[in-house]
Design an enzyme around this catalytic site. Structure first.
Site: not given
Length: 195
Positions: A158, A170
């Site tokens: 992301h 992430c």
């Protein structure tokens, strides 16, 4: 034999490439800073943010670590109010809705799956966020088949916070870098996190 031309923009080295051409992208931590790394995609070297606890092979829900391993890219979401047109990618992308969420409650039968909000789940991440981190999201297929409760959820590629501040597990890139990379990611692309 001529070497390919490489252009450098804002600290990112970009090599040549075509849409959906990458088979493997590698994510490696920087020496001395386990929360930042480089994503290597063909001839491109792209700065990235990693989990606040670095990379681990023993991922647990809430530990803040990015999982070590090789993951396929399942597709993703984009905020239609932030992109006037659908981002270009061979991966399946769908527009995020205001009620999109992701279950991160290990005891829930929908754990590590997309859900609609509000939800009866004990805990869920909202995909429509004000901070812009999920304006463009790719699901890294971590802990998805079979899903193991408590082993981690919502592991995405992301958009990074300013200064590449750490994620909750992430991998995150600058918006422009993620958009360029997305053109070269396809259903056969795999992401390897770790050395």
């Amino acid at each position: 034999m001529r070497r390919p031309q490489v252009a450098k923009r804002n600290g990112t080295t970009w090599g040549p490439g075509k849409v959906g051409a990458l088979g493997l992208v590698r994510v490696r931590p920087l020496p001395g800073d386990a929360t930042r790394g480089t994503l290597i995609a063909g001839g491109s070297v792209i700065p990235c943010a990693l989990g606040r606890s670095g990379i681990t092979s023993r991922k647990r829900e809430g530990d803040g670590a990015s999982p070590r391993g090789v993951f396929r890219l399942r597709g993703g979401f984009y905020r239609p109010d932030r992109f006037t047109v659908r981002p270009v990618s061979p991966l399946p992308l769908r527009a995020t809705r205001r009620d999109d969420g992701w279950c991160d409650a290990p005891q829930d039968r929908r754990y590590n799956r997309p859900i609609r909000l509000p939800s009866t789940a004990a805990s869920a991440e909202q995909l429509w966020r004000d901070d812009g981190l999920y304006d463009l999201v790719i699901d890294l297929d971590y802990n998805r088949g079979p899903i193991r409760p408590g082993r981690g959820s919502a592991i995405f590629l992301h958009i990074a916070r300013s200064g590449y501040r750490p994620t909750e597990g992430c991998v995150a890139l600058k918006p422009a870098d993620l958009l360029r990379l997305l053109r070269r990611l396809g259903p056969r692309t795999r992401m390897k996190i770790g050395r």
